[in-house]
Design an enzyme around this catalytic site. Structure first.
Site, short mmCIF file in Angstrom:
data_model
loop_
_atom_site.label_atom_id
_atom_site.label_comp_id
_atom_site.label_asym_id
_atom_site.label_seq_id
_atom_site.Cartn_x
_atom_site.Cartn_y
_atom_site.Cartn_z
N ILE A 18 0.87 -1.20 0.00
CA ILE A 18 0.00 0.00 0.00
C ILE A 18 0.90 1.24 0.00
O ILE A 18 1.76 1.37 0.87
CB ILE A 18 -0.90 0.08 1.26
N LYS A 66 6.94 0.69 12.22
CA LYS A 66 6.27 1.31 11.07
C LYS A 66 5.52 2.58 11.51
O LYS A 66 5.52 3.59 10.81
CB LYS A 66 5.32 0.31 10.42
N1 HSE Z 1 6.69 -9.09 8.82
C1 HSE Z 1 6.04 -7.96 8.27
C2 HSE Z 1 4.55 -8.13 8.40
C3 HSE Z 1 6.40 -7.84 6.80
O1 HSE Z 1 4.10 -9.24 8.65
O2 HSE Z 1 3.82 -7.14 8.28
C4 HSE Z 1 5.84 -6.61 6.15
O3 HSE Z 1 6.42 -5.47 6.67
#
Ligand code: HSE
Ligand code: NDP
Length: 426
Positions: A132, A201
């Protein structure tokens, strides 16, 4: 016409092998794959790399004469990945990475190297929400807005595990194994299930939205390790599912509140429909209002899509620095309280007279009022019974005090778990 940009990829795993395959098939005009690096030179990557130079030491890509753009897809917070990215930026070579762990932990040194003078592009669309384009949405698409809140699902592995426990009735470990087999999980899946990956994130997004330097220490963080099949079943009884929800909220002079926590989510909400490895992000801002983005958040194809988009930007001369400015010029993050909420409180309660009365008394003494209570009947020989309280809205401090007091009554209750209840207004 300008010459093709020569691409060097470090890391040929789930993501890197798909990026390599797409580049070789001409997916990004103006980009040509010249060099690759991984630990094992002989492993079959499902793509013919015989025409590309194999580099044993990934750091050599930073100084290689046949590489203009370095693509880091090895992973890891520091070590080889960080050495390579720093060396490439120092050499003035644009970098593309999917490595949120590195960006969240080393935003200071990487922003210095990328946002300084000269500015060197450091692109990271793939680091948040997989396929995304949330970085572009927050940074470019909403540049003229004042963002007040970001919320959603930012880890595909956790969402996959919770979805599979709910729909296929898998156990936690079995669902995690499936997520690993599909290439969704981090090399160390603790980063996923502990909520760390989602928090990394969130801090990256928050830096773009609120100009707050990434700081994992100020994220209120709870993972999904304690979520059991019983919780999924109780949630179903309340017409809800459980989702790991990430939220960053601007609170004016108080700063920005960051939280990653499993929540009870009503099935009729948009968030509950986000299943398996899908991610979603709701962006609330003025003057646009509210925007909801959803799509594949993990896996080789989804992530390669974001990496390829970044490579395409760089080839076209649109590459951007890590942030608008080095993190040293950004605001500091601060610890703050979670918003008032209803809570799902699950515990194992002794199957003896007076224990329910004692538990409700403890909640009442701490100012936590009960909206609903469910007690499951006992199996033969059980001395503790599963009980769930749904509370009315209360402050997190009251809830914490009540949970602490319940946990202290070891003779009547144990295994206490409290999850906030999600509402669409959150
Ligand atoms: N391990 C991460 C997830 C990968 O499952 O979102 C994607 O950033
Ligand atoms: P993998 O574990 O599948 O691949 C890692 C690759 O890096 C492998 O090819 C490995 O080599 C190589 N590698 C690791 N260490 C070294 C080293 N010291 N020297 C040289 N090569 C090395 O990881 P993913 O592809 O899943 O993830 C890559 C990055 O993308 C990570 O930062 C991850 O967080 C991020 N990401 C992943 C997503 C996903 O869904 N998988 C989604 C979004 C981001 P070898 O194969 O020889 O062992």
């Amino acid at each position: 016409m300008s010459a093709d940009k020569r691409i060097g990829i470090a890391g040929l795993g789930t993501v890197g092998s798909q990026v390599a395959a797409r580049l070789l098939s001409g997916a990004v005009p103006g980009a040509v794959l010249t060099a690759v690096s991984a630990r094992d030179a002989s492993r079959d990557r499902g793509v013919d790399l015989s025409g590309q130079r194999f580099v044993s030491n990934p750091q050599d890509l930073a100084s290689a004469d046949d590489v203009d753009v370095v693509v880091e897809l090895m992973g890891g917070e520091g070590g080889v990945a960080l050495d390579l990215v720093q060396a490439a930026l120092k050499a003035g070579k644009p970098v593309v990475t999917a490595n949120k762990a590195m960006l969240a932990a080393h935003a200071d040194s990487l922003s210095e190297a990328s946002c300084g003078s000269p500015r060197v592009p450091l692109a990271f669309e793939a680091a948040v929400a997989g396929g995304i384009p949330v970085i572009k949405a927050v940074r470019e698409g909403m540049a003229g807005n004042e963002i007040s809140r970001l919320s959603g699902i930012l880890n595909g592995t956790c969402n996959y595990i919770l979805s599979r426990m709910e729909v296929a009735k898998l156990g936690f470990e079995e669902a995690l194994k499936e997520a690993q087999d599909k290439g969704f999980a981090e090399a160390d899946p603790f980063l996923d299930v502990s909520g760390t990956d989602a928090a990394q994130k969130l801090t990256i997004l928050s830096a773009l939205a609120f100009d707050v330097a990434p700081d994992m220490a100020h994220v209120s963080l709870t993972g999904i390790e304690q979520i059991s099949a019983q919780d999924i079943s109780f949630a179903d009884g309340f017409d809800s599912v459980i989702r790991l929800v990430a939220m960053a909220e601007h609170r004016g002079a108080q700063g920005v509140f960051h939280q990653v926590v499993p929540m009870l989510v009503k099935k009729n909400t948009t968030l509950a429909q986000v299943s398996n490895e899908l991610n979603a992000l709701k962006i609330e801002a003025e003057p646009v209002g509210s925007i909801f983005l959803q799509g594949p958040g993990a896996g080789g194809g989804a992530t390669a899509s974001a990496v390829l988009g970044d490579i395409s930007d760089i080839v076209q001369g649109f590459g951007r620095a890590l942030f608008r400015a080095p993190t040293s010029g950004m605001k500091e993050s601060a610890t703050q309280n979670a918003p008032d909420s209803e809570y799902y409180v699950r515990l194992a309660l002794a199957d003896k007279p007076g224990s329910m009365a004692k538990a409700t008394q403890i909640l009442a003494e701490n100012g936590v009022s009960i909206e609903e209570v469910v007690q499951r009947s006992s199996q033969a020989g059980d001395s503790f019974l599963p009980v769930v309280f749904i509370t009315h809205h209360c402050e997190i401090s009251a809830l914490r005090a009540a949970v602490g007091a319940l946990e202290a009554q070891k003779d009547i209750c144990n295994e206490v778990l409290a999850l906030p209840v999600f509402t669409e207004e959150m």
